[in-house]
Design a protein around this motif. Structure first.
Motif, short mmCIF file in Angstrom:
data_model
loop_
_atom_site.label_atom_id
_atom_site.label_comp_id
_atom_site.label_asym_id
_atom_site.label_seq_id
_atom_site.Cartn_x
_atom_site.Cartn_y
_atom_site.Cartn_z
N ALA A 38 -22.38 32.97 23.92
CA ALA A 38 -22.77 34.27 23.36
C ALA A 38 -24.11 34.68 23.93
CB ALA A 38 -22.83 34.17 21.85
N TRP A 39 -24.48 35.95 23.69
CA TRP A 39 -25.71 36.48 24.28
C TRP A 39 -26.39 37.42 23.30
CZ3 TRP A 39 -27.76 34.98 28.87
CH2 TRP A 39 -28.81 35.73 29.39
N VAL A 40 -27.69 37.21 23.10
CA VAL A 40 -28.50 38.13 22.31
C VAL A 40 -28.99 39.23 23.24
CG1 VAL A 40 -30.60 38.45 20.97
CG2 VAL A 40 -29.21 36.39 20.63
N PHE A 41 -28.46 40.44 23.07
CA PHE A 41 -28.92 41.56 23.89
C PHE A 41 -30.19 42.17 23.33
CE2 PHE A 41 -24.52 41.62 25.57
CZ PHE A 41 -24.83 41.66 26.92
N ASP A 42 -30.36 42.12 22.02
CA ASP A 42 -31.54 42.77 21.46
C ASP A 42 -31.79 42.28 20.04
OD1 ASP A 42 -33.51 45.20 21.76
OD2 ASP A 42 -32.59 45.46 19.79
N ILE A 43 -33.05 42.01 19.75
CA ILE A 43 -33.49 41.91 18.36
C ILE A 43 -34.72 42.80 18.22
CG2 ILE A 43 -32.59 39.58 17.98
CD1 ILE A 43 -35.48 38.57 18.12
N GLU A 44 -34.82 43.46 17.10
CA GLU A 44 -35.93 44.38 16.87
C GLU A 44 -36.37 44.27 15.43
OE1 GLU A 44 -38.72 47.53 17.67
OE2 GLU A 44 -37.56 46.19 18.96
N VAL A 45 -37.65 44.04 15.24
CA VAL A 45 -38.25 44.03 13.91
C VAL A 45 -39.13 45.27 13.79
CG1 VAL A 45 -39.76 42.82 12.29
CG2 VAL A 45 -38.17 41.52 13.73
N ALA A 46 -39.00 46.00 12.71
CA ALA A 46 -39.81 47.20 12.52
C ALA A 46 -41.30 46.83 12.57
CB ALA A 46 -39.47 47.84 11.18
N PRO A 47 -42.12 47.65 13.24
CA PRO A 47 -43.55 47.32 13.41
C PRO A 47 -44.25 46.93 12.12
CG PRO A 47 -42.99 49.21 14.76
CD PRO A 47 -41.77 48.91 13.93
N ALA A 48 -43.96 47.62 11.02
CA ALA A 48 -44.66 47.34 9.76
C ALA A 48 -44.29 45.98 9.17
CB ALA A 48 -44.36 48.44 8.74
N HIS A 49 -43.22 45.35 9.69
CA HIS A 49 -42.75 44.09 9.12
C HIS A 49 -42.86 42.92 10.09
CE1 HIS A 49 -41.13 46.14 5.56
NE2 HIS A 49 -40.77 47.10 6.38
N ARG A 50 -43.57 43.09 11.18
CA ARG A 50 -43.70 42.02 12.16
C ARG A 50 -44.71 40.97 11.69
NH1 ARG A 50 -43.56 46.03 17.49
NH2 ARG A 50 -41.34 46.55 17.25
N GLY A 51 -44.58 39.77 12.27
CA GLY A 51 -45.49 38.69 11.92
C GLY A 51 -45.15 38.01 10.61
N ARG A 52 -43.95 38.23 10.09
CA ARG A 52 -43.57 37.64 8.81
C ARG A 52 -42.33 36.75 8.92
NH1 ARG A 52 -44.19 43.13 5.01
NH2 ARG A 52 -46.21 43.77 5.87
N GLY A 53 -41.96 36.39 10.14
CA GLY A 53 -40.84 35.48 10.33
C GLY A 53 -39.48 36.14 10.42
N HIS A 54 -39.43 37.47 10.46
CA HIS A 54 -38.13 38.14 10.48
C HIS A 54 -37.43 37.99 11.83
CE1 HIS A 54 -38.98 39.64 6.56
NE2 HIS A 54 -39.91 40.50 6.94
N GLY A 55 -38.20 37.87 12.90
CA GLY A 55 -37.58 37.62 14.21
C GLY A 55 -36.84 36.29 14.21
N ARG A 56 -37.44 35.28 13.62
CA ARG A 56 -36.78 33.97 13.50
C ARG A 56 -35.51 34.09 12.66
NH1 ARG A 56 -38.17 28.58 14.10
NH2 ARG A 56 -40.17 29.29 14.94
N THR A 57 -35.58 34.84 11.57
CA THR A 57 -34.40 35.01 10.73
C THR A 57 -33.26 35.68 11.50
OG1 THR A 57 -35.79 35.19 8.76
CG2 THR A 57 -33.56 36.06 8.60
N LEU A 58 -33.60 36.69 12.32
CA LEU A 58 -32.57 37.36 13.11
C LEU A 58 -31.95 36.40 14.12
CD1 LEU A 58 -34.36 40.78 13.63
CD2 LEU A 58 -32.15 40.45 12.49
N MET A 59 -32.76 35.55 14.75
CA MET A 59 -32.21 34.59 15.70
C MET A 59 -31.33 33.56 15.01
SD MET A 59 -32.89 35.39 18.76
CE MET A 59 -32.35 33.84 19.48
N LEU A 60 -31.72 33.13 13.82
CA LEU A 60 -30.88 32.20 13.06
C LEU A 60 -29.59 32.88 12.62
CD1 LEU A 60 -33.61 30.35 10.94
CD2 LEU A 60 -32.49 29.59 13.05
N THR A 61 -29.67 34.18 12.35
CA THR A 61 -28.46 34.95 12.05
C THR A 61 -27.52 34.94 13.25
OG1 THR A 61 -29.64 36.39 10.51
CG2 THR A 61 -27.59 37.24 11.46
N ALA A 62 -28.10 35.09 14.44
CA ALA A 62 -27.28 35.05 15.66
C ALA A 62 -26.58 33.70 15.79
CB ALA A 62 -28.16 35.32 16.88
N GLU A 63 -27.28 32.62 15.45
CA GLU A 63 -26.67 31.30 15.53
C GLU A 63 -25.48 31.19 14.56
OE1 GLU A 63 -29.27 27.96 15.33
OE2 GLU A 63 -30.79 28.85 16.64
#
Length: 293
Positions: free
Chosen positions: A208-233
């Protein structure tokens, strides 16, 4: 001994200005390797690409590849190219060292991870599908961001827009209903904080391939990018896929560190180098004759 490039056939031209040619790498007329050059599909005729450079076993570690690589630069200067591109597998140590010695810079890399068990979702977060009503605005945002990303890295802005439109049309022919595609929205504490675009059946290669993950600027730095990657898994494993790949631009330090911390490892490095038109071989010498050891 003299190392030269000897064309193995005529130069090929296309209507859009693309061109390519293959060469034997020769020492005193004896073939010791091969080289294939072309203009770059993404950046167009202003950029050249080393599509293949190989020296046969007995002639390795004698500087043949270095001379061939420098001669390739002269050929591409002769084509009017202003930069040179190359992609090197992550396990090709000698090629990576040669590229570094010749002044290539890494722009982006492919990474991958072999998945085992599904990770637990973090407390307070849920994931839902991107709706059909949300899709047009999301798509326009992704198109604009993708075009801007390539333009910032040297692509002509008009060409970057066309590439973005073509790539999204190819990868999402049926919008949010495209088979083998997961478009997800991350919700935290009742607020939409990010999105995921994952392909489980239309990926560029196995897995599989992650084409894009995007966290809204106001919510960055709170671990949401990691959550999205774990969602991909979790999505991968649910689809029966155990390899997850992605591309990351190496100036995106935060993303690179995130992927490394999650266990992703490089599979290929994409390199580039500027070509200066006032640097070339001796007057009157043909590019394919360049190179001496």
């Amino acid at each position: 001994m003299t190392t030269t490039l000897r064309p193995t056939g005529p130069e090929r031209h296309a209507a859009d200005g693309a061109r390519s040619r293959s060469y034997d790498i020769c020492v005193n007329g004896r073939p010791v390797g091969r080289l294939r050059l072309a203009t770059d599909e993404c950046f167009g005729p202003s950029a050249g690409r080393v599509e293949e450079l190989a020296v046969h076993g007995p002639d390795r570690r004698r500087g043949r590849a270095t001379v061939a690589a420098l001669a390739a630069e002269e050929v591409l200067r002769g084509w009017g190219c202003r930069r040179i591109e190359a992609s090197v597998p992550a396990d090709a140590g000698p090629a990576l060292r040669l590229a570094a010695a010749l002044g290539y810079t890494e722009r982006n890399r492919n990474m991958a991870k072999e998945l085992s068990g599904p990770p637990e979702p973090p407390a307070g977060s849920t994931v839902r599908p991107l709706t059909a009503d949300e899709y047009p605005a999301w798509l326009e945002s992704r198109r604009e961001g993708y075009a801007r990303l390539w333009a910032e890295r040297g692509m002509d802005p008009g060409r970057a827009r066309l590439k973005s439109e073509a790539d999204h049309a190819e990868l999402l022919p049926d919008g949010p209903e495209t088979a083998g595609t997961a478009l997800r929205v991350l919700v935290h504490a009742g607020v939409d904080v990010g999105t995921l675009w994952l392909a489980t059946a239309r990926a560029p290669g196995p897995g599989a391939w992650v084409f894009d993950i995007e966290v809204a600027p106001a919510h960055r730095g709170r671990g949401h990018g990691r959550t999205l990657m774990l969602t991909a898994e979790r999505e991968c494993l649910a689809a029966g896929v155990r390899t997850l790949g992605l591309n990351v631009f190496t100036d995106n330090t935060a993303a690179l560190r995130l992927y490394e911390s999650l266990g992703h490892r490089p599979t290929a490095h994409h390199l580039h180098k500027p070509l200066f038109q006032d640097f070339g071989g001796a007057p009157g010498r043909k590019p394919e004759e360049a190179g001496r050891t």
